[in-house]
Structures are given as C-alpha cells and as structure tokens.
Design a protein around this motif. Structure first.
Motif, PDB file in Angstrom:
ATOM      1  N   VAL A 120     -22.046   4.185 -40.490  1.00  0.00           N
ATOM      2  CA  VAL A 120     -22.051   5.719 -40.082  1.00  0.00           C
ATOM      3  C   VAL A 120     -22.715   5.786 -38.741  1.00  0.00           C
ATOM      4  O   VAL A 120     -22.270   6.411 -37.772  1.00  0.00           O
ATOM      5  CB  VAL A 120     -22.465   6.567 -41.222  1.00  0.00           C
ATOM      6  CG1 VAL A 120     -22.680   7.997 -40.564  1.00  0.00           C
ATOM      7  CG2 VAL A 120     -21.426   6.730 -42.365  1.00  0.00           C
ATOM      8  N   LEU A 121     -24.174   5.304 -38.865  1.00  0.00           N
ATOM      9  CA  LEU A 121     -25.175   5.579 -37.717  1.00  0.00           C
ATOM     10  C   LEU A 121     -24.563   4.614 -36.588  1.00  0.00           C
ATOM     11  O   LEU A 121     -24.679   4.921 -35.346  1.00  0.00           O
ATOM     12  CB  LEU A 121     -26.305   5.133 -37.917  1.00  0.00           C
ATOM     13  CG  LEU A 121     -27.119   6.159 -38.982  1.00  0.00           C
ATOM     14  CD1 LEU A 121     -28.517   5.531 -39.271  1.00  0.00           C
ATOM     15  CD2 LEU A 121     -26.953   7.545 -38.419  1.00  0.00           C
ATOM     16  N   ALA A 122     -23.874   3.519 -36.770  1.00  0.00           N
ATOM     17  CA  ALA A 122     -23.668   2.670 -35.637  1.00  0.00           C
ATOM     18  C   ALA A 122     -21.989   3.007 -34.937  1.00  0.00           C
ATOM     19  O   ALA A 122     -21.555   2.667 -34.057  1.00  0.00           O
ATOM     20  CB  ALA A 122     -23.438   1.135 -36.156  1.00  0.00           C
ATOM     21  N   GLY A 149     -26.219  11.213 -43.269  1.00  0.00           N
ATOM     22  CA  GLY A 149     -24.936  11.044 -42.369  1.00  0.00           C
ATOM     23  C   GLY A 149     -24.604  12.374 -41.778  1.00  0.00           C
ATOM     24  O   GLY A 149     -24.116  12.290 -40.508  1.00  0.00           O
ATOM     25  N   ARG A 150     -24.347  13.318 -42.363  1.00  0.00           N
ATOM     26  CA  ARG A 150     -24.200  14.748 -41.894  1.00  0.00           C
ATOM     27  C   ARG A 150     -25.035  15.098 -40.570  1.00  0.00           C
ATOM     28  O   ARG A 150     -25.004  15.747 -39.790  1.00  0.00           O
ATOM     29  CB  ARG A 150     -24.134  15.995 -42.585  1.00  0.00           C
ATOM     30  CG  ARG A 150     -22.814  15.817 -43.797  1.00  0.00           C
ATOM     31  CD  ARG A 150     -21.430  16.108 -43.031  1.00  0.00           C
ATOM     32  NE  ARG A 150     -21.610  17.645 -42.784  1.00  0.00           N
ATOM     33  CZ  ARG A 150     -20.796  18.070 -42.019  1.00  0.00           C
ATOM     34  NH1 ARG A 150     -19.951  17.433 -41.279  1.00  0.00           N
ATOM     35  NH2 ARG A 150     -21.005  19.696 -41.619  1.00  0.00           N
ATOM     36  N   LYS A 151     -26.555  14.713 -40.907  1.00  0.00           N
ATOM     37  CA  LYS A 151     -27.608  14.983 -39.995  1.00  0.00           C
ATOM     38  C   LYS A 151     -27.259  14.382 -38.547  1.00  0.00           C
ATOM     39  O   LYS A 151     -27.402  14.911 -37.374  1.00  0.00           O
ATOM     40  CB  LYS A 151     -28.865  14.794 -40.437  1.00  0.00           C
ATOM     41  CG  LYS A 151     -29.542  15.836 -41.514  1.00  0.00           C
ATOM     42  CD  LYS A 151     -31.015  15.406 -41.873  1.00  0.00           C
ATOM     43  CE  LYS A 151     -31.199  15.681 -43.229  1.00  0.00           C
ATOM     44  NZ  LYS A 151     -32.520  15.152 -43.801  1.00  0.00           N
ATOM     45  N   GLN A 152     -26.998  12.832 -38.823  1.00  0.00           N
ATOM     46  CA  GLN A 152     -26.713  12.243 -37.511  1.00  0.00           C
ATOM     47  C   GLN A 152     -25.566  12.125 -36.948  1.00  0.00           C
ATOM     48  O   GLN A 152     -25.380  12.047 -35.760  1.00  0.00           O
ATOM     49  CB  GLN A 152     -26.939  10.828 -38.216  1.00  0.00           C
ATOM     50  CG  GLN A 152     -28.399  10.314 -38.877  1.00  0.00           C
ATOM     51  CD  GLN A 152     -29.543  10.817 -37.816  1.00  0.00           C
ATOM     52  OE1 GLN A 152     -29.294  10.595 -36.671  1.00  0.00           O
ATOM     53  NE2 GLN A 152     -30.677  11.160 -38.454  1.00  0.00           N
ATOM     54  N   LYS A 153     -24.383  12.676 -37.792  1.00  0.00           N
ATOM     55  CA  LYS A 153     -23.195  12.504 -37.306  1.00  0.00           C
ATOM     56  C   LYS A 153     -22.192  13.828 -37.697  1.00  0.00           C
ATOM     57  O   LYS A 153     -21.331  13.837 -38.519  1.00  0.00           O
ATOM     58  CB  LYS A 153     -22.057  11.384 -37.639  1.00  0.00           C
ATOM     59  CG  LYS A 153     -22.909   9.941 -36.988  1.00  0.00           C
ATOM     60  CD  LYS A 153     -22.538   9.821 -35.670  1.00  0.00           C
ATOM     61  CE  LYS A 153     -22.915   8.385 -35.371  1.00  0.00           C
ATOM     62  NZ  LYS A 153     -22.525   7.904 -34.004  1.00  0.00           N
ATOM     63  N   PRO A 154     -22.646  14.864 -37.362  1.00  0.00           N
ATOM     64  CA  PRO A 154     -21.997  16.091 -37.735  1.00  0.00           C
ATOM     65  C   PRO A 154     -20.631  16.373 -37.494  1.00  0.00           C
ATOM     66  O   PRO A 154     -19.807  16.990 -38.323  1.00  0.00           O
ATOM     67  CB  PRO A 154     -22.880  17.282 -37.253  1.00  0.00           C
ATOM     68  CG  PRO A 154     -23.163  16.548 -36.034  1.00  0.00           C
ATOM     69  CD  PRO A 154     -23.494  15.047 -36.379  1.00  0.00           C
ATOM     70  N   GLU A 155     -20.035  15.628 -36.605  1.00  0.00           N
ATOM     71  CA  GLU A 155     -18.678  15.806 -36.335  1.00  0.00           C
ATOM     72  C   GLU A 155     -17.662  15.124 -37.526  1.00  0.00           C
ATOM     73  O   GLU A 155     -16.459  15.293 -37.566  1.00  0.00           O
ATOM     74  CB  GLU A 155     -18.333  14.998 -34.917  1.00  0.00           C
ATOM     75  CG  GLU A 155     -18.245  13.626 -34.913  1.00  0.00           C
ATOM     76  CD  GLU A 155     -19.877  13.308 -34.638  1.00  0.00           C
ATOM     77  OE1 GLU A 155     -20.121  12.115 -34.247  1.00  0.00           O
ATOM     78  OE2 GLU A 155     -20.987  14.097 -34.505  1.00  0.00           O
ATOM     79  N   ALA A 156     -18.332  14.118 -38.032  1.00  0.00           N
ATOM     80  CA  ALA A 156     -17.335  13.189 -39.142  1.00  0.00           C
ATOM     81  C   ALA A 156     -17.154  14.235 -40.337  1.00  0.00           C
ATOM     82  O   ALA A 156     -18.004  15.133 -40.559  1.00  0.00           O
ATOM     83  CB  ALA A 156     -18.068  11.956 -39.641  1.00  0.00           C
TER      84      ALA A 156
END
Length: 187
Positions: A42-44, A68-75
């Motif tokens: 997810v982070l990569a 994951g939501r913290k790092q990639k909120p658009e997903a």
C-alpha cells in the motif's frame, strides 16, 4: 476503466479466487499474503482499491486499514471476513472501510459491491477535482478583481489630476479674459 486492486488475505485460495475474478473484469491486481506485506505494498503503490481480510496473523486487516488510510487516503477499502459481527463491521466502517463483506460470497455480488465502491471513489475524486478547480478559479477571480481595483484607482487618480488641470486651465482662461478686459478698459 481498469483499476488497480490489492488483495490482502492469508488464505491463498481466497487471494487466487479474487485475483481471477477481478482480472477477468479488467483490473490490475496485486496480492499480499499478510497485513505487513499488504501495508508495504500500500505504501509503495498507488491502489484504487484494497480488499483485506479482517483476521490475519501479525497485522490484522483493521490495523492495516487504519494505517493504510492515514498514508493513502485516496484509496478505497473493502474488508472481508468469515468472522462477521456487528462490532467488527462497525469498527471497520469507523476506520474508513467502504464496505464490509462476509465470506463466503458470490462472485457476482462481490463484483457488484466492488463496482459500487469504485463508482463512489470516482465520483469523490471528480468532486475533489471540481472543488480544486473552483478554488483555483476563485483565486484567479480574486487576482483579477485586485488588478481591476488597482486599475480603477489609477484611472481615478488620473481623472482627478485631469480634473484639477482643467479647473486650473479654466481659472487661467477666466483670469486671462479678466486681464484682457481690464487691459482693454485701461487703453
């Protein structure tokens, strides 16, 4: 339109099944066999959708979802589980899951729910783009208004100066007529 999907599940059969049906729908699919591997991917990566199992050893699906939501909120996220409960469903939705699906599931139902999540994501992204465009246009209008105000102020000053010059010229002309009249009287 093909979307990128990450499947995170410790059950190889579920991963394989989901991979197959999503790929048949034209999506680009990647897999992770546990929560830690899933978080690294997810982070990569840049995924439109992450489908995660809730119960996994190590990092759980809920923990993966939260981080994951913290790092990639658009997903967007879908949580799947064989251990369904109201508490788990509420926890997943509060953490930001777009849907919560119980195993076993029918492929048609699953695809429909995934499709709905992706449609909502597309609408949200379009709305975000429209809001950003609106903000850009408002800033542009504000800049134009400031420029217009500056021009109006400059033109107002020019008009006031021209008005003073006209008044001065009229006074000089009147004074010239007065002097000419007096000179005529004196002669």
């Amino acid at each position: 339109m093909a979307k990128s999907v990450l499947i995170v599940d410790d059950d190889e059969l579920i991963r394989s099944f989901l991979h197959t049906i999503l790929q048949e729908e034209g999506h680009r699919v990647e897999e992770a066999k546990n929560g830690r591997e899933g978080l690294a991917r997810v982070l990569a990566g840049d995924f439109d959708l992450v489908i995660t199992d809730l119960k996994m050893p190590g990092l759980t699906g809920l923990e993966l979802l939260q981080e994951g939501r913290k790092q990639k909120p658009e997903a967007r996220w879908i949580v799947i589980t064989a251990f369904g409960s109201i508490e788990n469903a509420v926890g997943a939705m509060k953490a930001g899951a777009s849907d919560y699906i119980l195993k076993p599931f029918k492929s048609r139902d699953l695809l429909e729910r995934i499709g709905n999540v992706l449609i909502i994501r597309r609408i949200e992204l379009n709305n975000l783009e429209l809001r950003e465009e609106r903000e850009r246009l408002l800033k542009e209008i504000e800049t134009w208004n400031l420029e217009l105000e500056k021009r109006i102020e400059e033109k107002t000053l020019d008009l006031e100066k021209a008005h003073r010059e006209i008044l001065q010229a009229e006074k000089m002309a009147a004074l010239g007529h007065l002097i000419a009249g007096m000179a005529h009287e004196i002669r």
